[in-house]
Design a protein around this motif. Sequence first.
Motif, PDB file in Angstrom:
ATOM      1  N   TYR A  15     -24.983   3.040  40.314  1.00 54.70           N
ATOM      2  CA  TYR A  15     -26.273   3.725  39.826  1.00 54.70           C
ATOM      3  C   TYR A  15     -26.531   4.004  38.312  1.00 54.70           C
ATOM      4  CZ  TYR A  15     -26.637   4.196  44.690  1.00 54.70           C
ATOM      5  OH  TYR A  15     -26.497   3.762  45.931  1.00 54.70           O
ATOM      6  N   LEU A  16     -27.552   3.344  37.732  1.00 57.18           N
ATOM      7  CA  LEU A  16     -27.767   3.183  36.387  1.00 57.18           C
ATOM      8  C   LEU A  16     -28.760   4.373  35.759  1.00 57.18           C
ATOM      9  CD1 LEU A  16     -27.514   0.507  33.885  1.00 57.18           C
ATOM     10  CD2 LEU A  16     -29.653   1.558  33.854  1.00 57.18           C
ATOM     11  N   ALA A  17     -28.465   5.101  34.942  1.00 55.64           N
ATOM     12  CA  ALA A  17     -29.158   6.292  34.455  1.00 55.64           C
ATOM     13  C   ALA A  17     -29.772   6.106  33.193  1.00 55.64           C
ATOM     14  CB  ALA A  17     -28.479   7.554  34.345  1.00 55.64           C
ATOM     15  N   THR A  18     -30.976   6.274  33.043  1.00 56.83           N
ATOM     16  CA  THR A  18     -31.900   6.255  31.781  1.00 56.83           C
ATOM     17  C   THR A  18     -32.579   7.477  31.656  1.00 56.83           C
ATOM     18  OG1 THR A  18     -33.565   5.294  32.887  1.00 56.83           O
ATOM     19  CG2 THR A  18     -32.092   3.764  32.180  1.00 56.83           C
ATOM     20  N   VAL A  19     -33.291   7.327  30.316  1.00 56.09           N
ATOM     21  CA  VAL A  19     -34.033   8.494  29.623  1.00 56.09           C
ATOM     22  C   VAL A  19     -35.570   8.093  30.008  1.00 56.09           C
ATOM     23  CG1 VAL A  19     -34.910   9.957  27.994  1.00 56.09           C
ATOM     24  CG2 VAL A  19     -32.419   9.544  28.330  1.00 56.09           C
ATOM     25  N   ASP A  20     -36.363   8.745  30.604  1.00 56.60           N
ATOM     26  CA  ASP A  20     -37.796   8.443  30.647  1.00 56.60           C
ATOM     27  C   ASP A  20     -38.474   8.891  29.614  1.00 56.60           C
ATOM     28  OD1 ASP A  20     -40.461   7.929  31.526  1.00 56.60           O
ATOM     29  OD2 ASP A  20     -40.362   8.533  33.724  1.00 56.60           O
ATOM     30  N   GLU A  21     -38.978   8.164  28.843  1.00 52.68           N
ATOM     31  CA  GLU A  21     -39.834   8.555  27.533  1.00 52.68           C
ATOM     32  C   GLU A  21     -40.997   9.454  28.011  1.00 52.68           C
ATOM     33  OE1 GLU A  21     -42.008   4.820  28.365  1.00 52.68           O
ATOM     34  OE2 GLU A  21     -39.954   5.566  28.515  1.00 52.68           O
ATOM     35  N   LYS A  22     -41.441   9.184  29.127  1.00 53.53           N
ATOM     36  CA  LYS A  22     -42.610   9.986  29.578  1.00 53.53           C
ATOM     37  C   LYS A  22     -42.339  11.253  29.859  1.00 53.53           C
ATOM     38  CE  LYS A  22     -45.342   6.037  31.394  1.00 53.53           C
ATOM     39  NZ  LYS A  22     -45.981   5.481  32.330  1.00 53.53           N
ATOM     40  N   ASP A  23     -41.073  11.625  30.187  1.00 56.22           N
ATOM     41  CA  ASP A  23     -40.581  12.985  30.592  1.00 56.22           C
ATOM     42  C   ASP A  23     -39.033  13.045  30.199  1.00 56.22           C
ATOM     43  OD1 ASP A  23     -39.970  15.373  31.701  1.00 56.22           O
ATOM     44  OD2 ASP A  23     -40.185  14.670  33.834  1.00 56.22           O
ATOM     45  N   PRO A  24     -38.696  13.182  28.796  1.00 55.35           N
ATOM     46  CA  PRO A  24     -37.321  12.779  28.355  1.00 55.35           C
ATOM     47  C   PRO A  24     -36.373  13.840  29.031  1.00 55.35           C
ATOM     48  CG  PRO A  24     -38.810  13.557  26.445  1.00 55.35           C
ATOM     49  CD  PRO A  24     -39.811  13.367  27.793  1.00 55.35           C
ATOM     50  N   ALA A  25     -36.806  15.058  29.691  1.00 60.48           N
ATOM     51  CA  ALA A  25     -35.975  16.065  30.274  1.00 60.48           C
ATOM     52  C   ALA A  25     -35.449  15.724  31.562  1.00 60.48           C
ATOM     53  CB  ALA A  25     -36.859  17.456  30.385  1.00 60.48           C
ATOM     54  N   GLN A  26     -36.113  14.498  32.032  1.00 63.92           N
ATOM     55  CA  GLN A  26     -35.846  14.065  33.390  1.00 63.92           C
ATOM     56  C   GLN A  26     -34.996  12.663  33.464  1.00 63.92           C
ATOM     57  OE1 GLN A  26     -35.940  15.798  36.358  1.00 63.92           O
ATOM     58  NE2 GLN A  26     -34.820  14.190  37.016  1.00 63.92           N
ATOM     59  N   PRO A  27     -33.633  12.654  33.611  1.00 63.78           N
ATOM     60  CA  PRO A  27     -33.019  11.232  33.796  1.00 63.78           C
ATOM     61  C   PRO A  27     -33.652  10.707  34.919  1.00 63.78           C
ATOM     62  CG  PRO A  27     -31.414  13.118  34.172  1.00 63.78           C
ATOM     63  CD  PRO A  27     -32.696  13.957  33.842  1.00 63.78           C
ATOM     64  N   ARG A  28     -33.661   9.338  34.900  1.00 65.52           N
ATOM     65  CA  ARG A  28     -33.896   8.434  35.906  1.00 65.52           C
ATOM     66  C   ARG A  28     -32.812   7.783  36.422  1.00 65.52           C
ATOM     67  NH1 ARG A  28     -38.169  11.334  37.310  1.00 65.52           N
ATOM     68  NH2 ARG A  28     -39.787  11.309  35.716  1.00 65.52           N
ATOM     69  N   VAL A  29     -32.465   7.555  37.489  1.00 63.38           N
ATOM     70  CA  VAL A  29     -31.182   6.790  38.207  1.00 63.38           C
ATOM     71  C   VAL A  29     -31.828   5.708  39.394  1.00 63.38           C
ATOM     72  CG1 VAL A  29     -29.059   7.003  39.373  1.00 63.38           C
ATOM     73  CG2 VAL A  29     -29.851   8.849  38.007  1.00 63.38           C
ATOM     74  N   ARG A  30     -31.206   4.685  39.142  1.00 69.23           N
ATOM     75  CA  ARG A  30     -31.548   3.607  40.343  1.00 69.23           C
ATOM     76  C   ARG A  30     -30.420   2.853  40.479  1.00 69.23           C
ATOM     77  NH1 ARG A  30     -33.286   4.060  35.485  1.00 69.23           N
ATOM     78  NH2 ARG A  30     -35.385   4.074  35.918  1.00 69.23           N
ATOM     79  N   PRO A  31     -30.382   2.054  41.629  1.00 70.85           N
ATOM     80  CA  PRO A  31     -29.097   1.139  42.078  1.00 70.85           C
ATOM     81  C   PRO A  31     -29.439  -0.196  41.223  1.00 70.85           C
ATOM     82  CG  PRO A  31     -30.609   1.064  43.777  1.00 70.85           C
ATOM     83  CD  PRO A  31     -31.204   2.325  42.758  1.00 70.85           C
ATOM     84  N   PHE A  32     -28.190  -0.703  40.998  1.00 72.08           N
ATOM     85  CA  PHE A  32     -27.928  -1.782  40.126  1.00 72.08           C
ATOM     86  C   PHE A  32     -26.907  -2.549  40.931  1.00 72.08           C
ATOM     87  CE2 PHE A  32     -30.654  -1.130  37.025  1.00 72.08           C
ATOM     88  CZ  PHE A  32     -30.988  -2.042  35.965  1.00 72.08           C
ATOM     89  N   SER A  33     -26.879  -3.986  41.043  1.00 69.42           N
ATOM     90  CA  SER A  33     -25.667  -4.544  41.677  1.00 69.42           C
ATOM     91  C   SER A  33     -25.165  -5.931  41.010  1.00 69.42           C
ATOM     92  CB  SER A  33     -26.116  -4.788  43.044  1.00 69.42           C
ATOM     93  OG  SER A  33     -27.354  -5.446  43.050  1.00 69.42           O
ATOM     94  N   PHE A  34     -25.810  -6.135  39.725  1.00 67.53           N
ATOM     95  CA  PHE A  34     -25.566  -7.664  39.226  1.00 67.53           C
ATOM     96  C   PHE A  34     -24.834  -7.135  37.773  1.00 67.53           C
ATOM     97  CE2 PHE A  34     -25.791 -10.796  36.060  1.00 67.53           C
ATOM     98  CZ  PHE A  34     -25.385 -12.055  36.623  1.00 67.53           C
ATOM     99  N   ALA A  35     -23.573  -7.652  37.554  1.00 67.02           N
ATOM    100  CA  ALA A  35     -22.837  -7.569  36.419  1.00 67.02           C
ATOM    101  C   ALA A  35     -22.122  -9.041  36.291  1.00 67.02           C
ATOM    102  CB  ALA A  35     -21.868  -6.500  36.361  1.00 67.02           C
TER     103      ALA A  35
END
Length: 139
Positions: A15-35
């Motif tokens: 699961y990769l977490a980022t910062v949403d510039e539209k709501d920087p107080a709320q991190p966003r997480v989603r599944p990834f599977s390629f490396a």
Amino acid sequence: MDEIVAYLTGIPAWYLATVDEKDPAQPRVRPFSFAAADAGKLWFVTSRDKDVWRELSAHPKFELSGWKPGAYWIVVSGRANLADDAQVSEEVRQAGFAHMVGIGEAHDSAHDGRLAFFSVSDGIARFCDIDGSERRISF
């Protein structure tokens, strides 16, 4: 680098977490599977039409985490080098395309303009154990 890729590709998803510039107080997480590792870099793939691409474009710092049952877990942090998309090798591009199609994404080819490859800079991988110990690899 090989140990990091082997761990990430040895589990169904992390699961990769980022910062949403539209709501920087709320991190966003989603599944990834390629490396992939290539040219001394760790590579990931996504699509330019996804929120994760927009979020990494605005705030390139990310963190990911995954766990292999019965083993330790991994935490990787770093900065997404989105400009490296132009330098990704054909081998990684083909593998990323095949992976994305394999998980149900609709892309026309490995050179579909929506596919976006990025490498990691200032990377730190932490292999963490339940006893509180951890091993770090900087890359």
